[in-house]
Write a protein that holds these residues in place. Structure first.
Motif, short mmCIF file in Angstrom:
data_model
loop_
_atom_site.label_atom_id
_atom_site.label_comp_id
_atom_site.label_asym_id
_atom_site.label_seq_id
_atom_site.Cartn_x
_atom_site.Cartn_y
_atom_site.Cartn_z
N PRO A 1 1.18 -1.77 0.11
CA PRO A 1 -0.17 -0.42 0.00
C PRO A 1 1.14 1.23 -0.23
O PRO A 1 2.28 1.05 0.40
CB PRO A 1 -0.81 0.57 0.97
N LEU A 2 0.77 2.08 -0.96
CA LEU A 2 0.94 3.97 -0.79
C LEU A 2 1.30 4.33 0.91
O LEU A 2 2.40 4.86 0.79
CB LEU A 2 0.62 4.35 -2.10
N TYR A 3 0.53 4.64 1.53
CA TYR A 3 -0.29 5.82 2.15
C TYR A 3 -0.81 4.48 3.58
O TYR A 3 -0.13 5.91 4.43
CB TYR A 3 -1.22 6.22 1.93
N ASP A 4 -1.07 3.55 3.39
CA ASP A 4 -1.37 2.86 4.72
C ASP A 4 -0.92 1.59 5.46
O ASP A 4 -0.61 0.94 3.75
CB ASP A 4 -3.17 3.22 4.90
N GLY A 5 -1.32 0.77 6.17
CA GLY A 5 -0.77 -0.57 6.86
C GLY A 5 0.28 -0.68 6.75
O GLY A 5 1.42 0.52 6.67
N GLU A 6 1.41 -1.80 7.48
CA GLU A 6 2.15 -2.51 7.71
C GLU A 6 2.86 -2.10 6.31
O GLU A 6 4.44 -2.15 6.91
CB GLU A 6 2.31 -3.85 8.07
N LYS A 7 2.46 -2.42 5.60
CA LYS A 7 4.04 -2.31 4.41
C LYS A 7 3.98 -1.15 3.36
O LYS A 7 4.63 -0.73 2.50
CB LYS A 7 3.45 -3.36 3.36
N LYS A 8 3.29 0.15 4.57
CA LYS A 8 3.45 1.32 3.18
C LYS A 8 4.42 1.79 2.72
O LYS A 8 5.56 1.85 3.91
CB LYS A 8 2.82 2.34 4.25
N ILE A 9 4.90 2.96 2.47
CA ILE A 9 5.49 3.25 1.44
C ILE A 9 5.69 4.75 1.89
O ILE A 9 7.20 5.53 2.54
CB ILE A 9 5.62 3.40 -0.38
N LEU A 10 4.46 5.66 1.81
CA LEU A 10 4.92 6.99 2.38
C LEU A 10 5.43 7.25 3.78
O LEU A 10 5.38 6.51 4.55
CB LEU A 10 3.26 7.55 2.54
N GLY A 11 6.74 8.04 3.42
CA GLY A 11 7.83 8.02 4.99
C GLY A 11 8.90 7.70 5.82
O GLY A 11 9.86 7.44 6.01
N LEU A 12 8.60 5.87 4.42
CA LEU A 12 10.04 5.25 4.32
C LEU A 12 11.48 6.32 4.03
O LEU A 12 11.16 7.26 3.48
CB LEU A 12 10.08 4.10 3.11
N PRO A 13 12.57 5.77 4.46
CA PRO A 13 13.91 7.03 4.03
C PRO A 13 14.30 6.63 2.90
O PRO A 13 13.74 5.23 2.77
CB PRO A 13 14.65 7.09 5.27
N ILE A 14 14.89 6.88 2.09
CA ILE A 14 15.43 6.22 0.78
C ILE A 14 16.65 6.98 0.94
O ILE A 14 17.06 7.70 1.32
CB ILE A 14 15.14 7.28 -0.64
N LEU A 15 17.20 5.62 1.33
CA LEU A 15 19.05 5.45 1.09
C LEU A 15 19.69 5.14 -0.15
O LEU A 15 19.49 4.19 -0.86
CB LEU A 15 18.81 4.91 2.39
N THR A 16 20.72 5.36 -0.05
CA THR A 16 21.34 4.92 -1.74
C THR A 16 21.82 3.22 -0.66
O THR A 16 22.45 3.37 0.57
CB THR A 16 23.21 5.97 -1.69
#
Length: 168
Positions: A85-100
């Motif tokens: 899921p993009l915005y909600d739930g345990e595996k959401k993408i929103l809010g994750l840091p992007i690291l090199t």
């Protein structure tokens, strides 16, 4: 090009009856970073999750998302491990840091962009470094790299991605 946050909350209208069947609550992404479906806002507190698969969406307009009829709405009781899921739930993408790969944080995912018309592939990310930084420096835009790893705690991108950052 569409920004996901601009779609969230739009009414979903079936064109056969001209009736609203719900509103967009979230997106489901597959492991290839393509939008698999939209999640509809639940009608009741304890109702099962309703989705409309990508192939059944006629259009994303400025004011509404259109579908043919209510028959294309499906129940999804369990969002399996193959979808994010993009915005909600345990595996959401929103809010994750992007690291090199070398451990440098580029920012946190605040929104995603997907292709024009009905292009379902994620083509870029809007990144934030926090409210103060956003006000002072603005947000950053990262074109979607070819190689990307989505983990529980971070999204990992190639080192080259740092040079690809643009001002939003």
């Amino acid at each position: 090009m569409h920004k996901a946050k601009d779609i969230i909350g739009l009414p979903v209208i079936e064109i056969e009856k001209g009736e609203q069947t719900g509103s967009v609550k979230d997106f489901l992404l597959n492991n290839n970073w393509e939008i698999q479906a939209i999640i509809l806002e639940g009608k009741h507190w304890f109702s099962s999750t309703r989705i409309v698969e990508w192939e059944n969406i006629i259009s994303f307009g400025k004011d509404a998302v259109t579908i043919q009829n209510e028959e294309v709405i499906q129940q999804l009781d369990d969002v399996s491990n193959q979808f994010h899921p993009l915005y909600d739930g345990e595996k959401k993408i929103l809010g994750l840091p992007i690291l090199t790969v070398n451990g440098h944080e580029l920012g946190m995912v605040d929104d995603v962009y997907f292709g024009g018309k009905l292009g379902r592939k994620i083509i870029g990310y809007e990144l934030t470094d926090g409210l103060i930084s956003d006000i002072q420096d603005g947000r950053k835009w990262l074109p979607a790299p070819i190689q990307i790893t989505v983990g529980k705690d971070a999204i990992i991108v190639p080192v080259q991605s740092e040079q690809d950052l643009e001002d939003s």
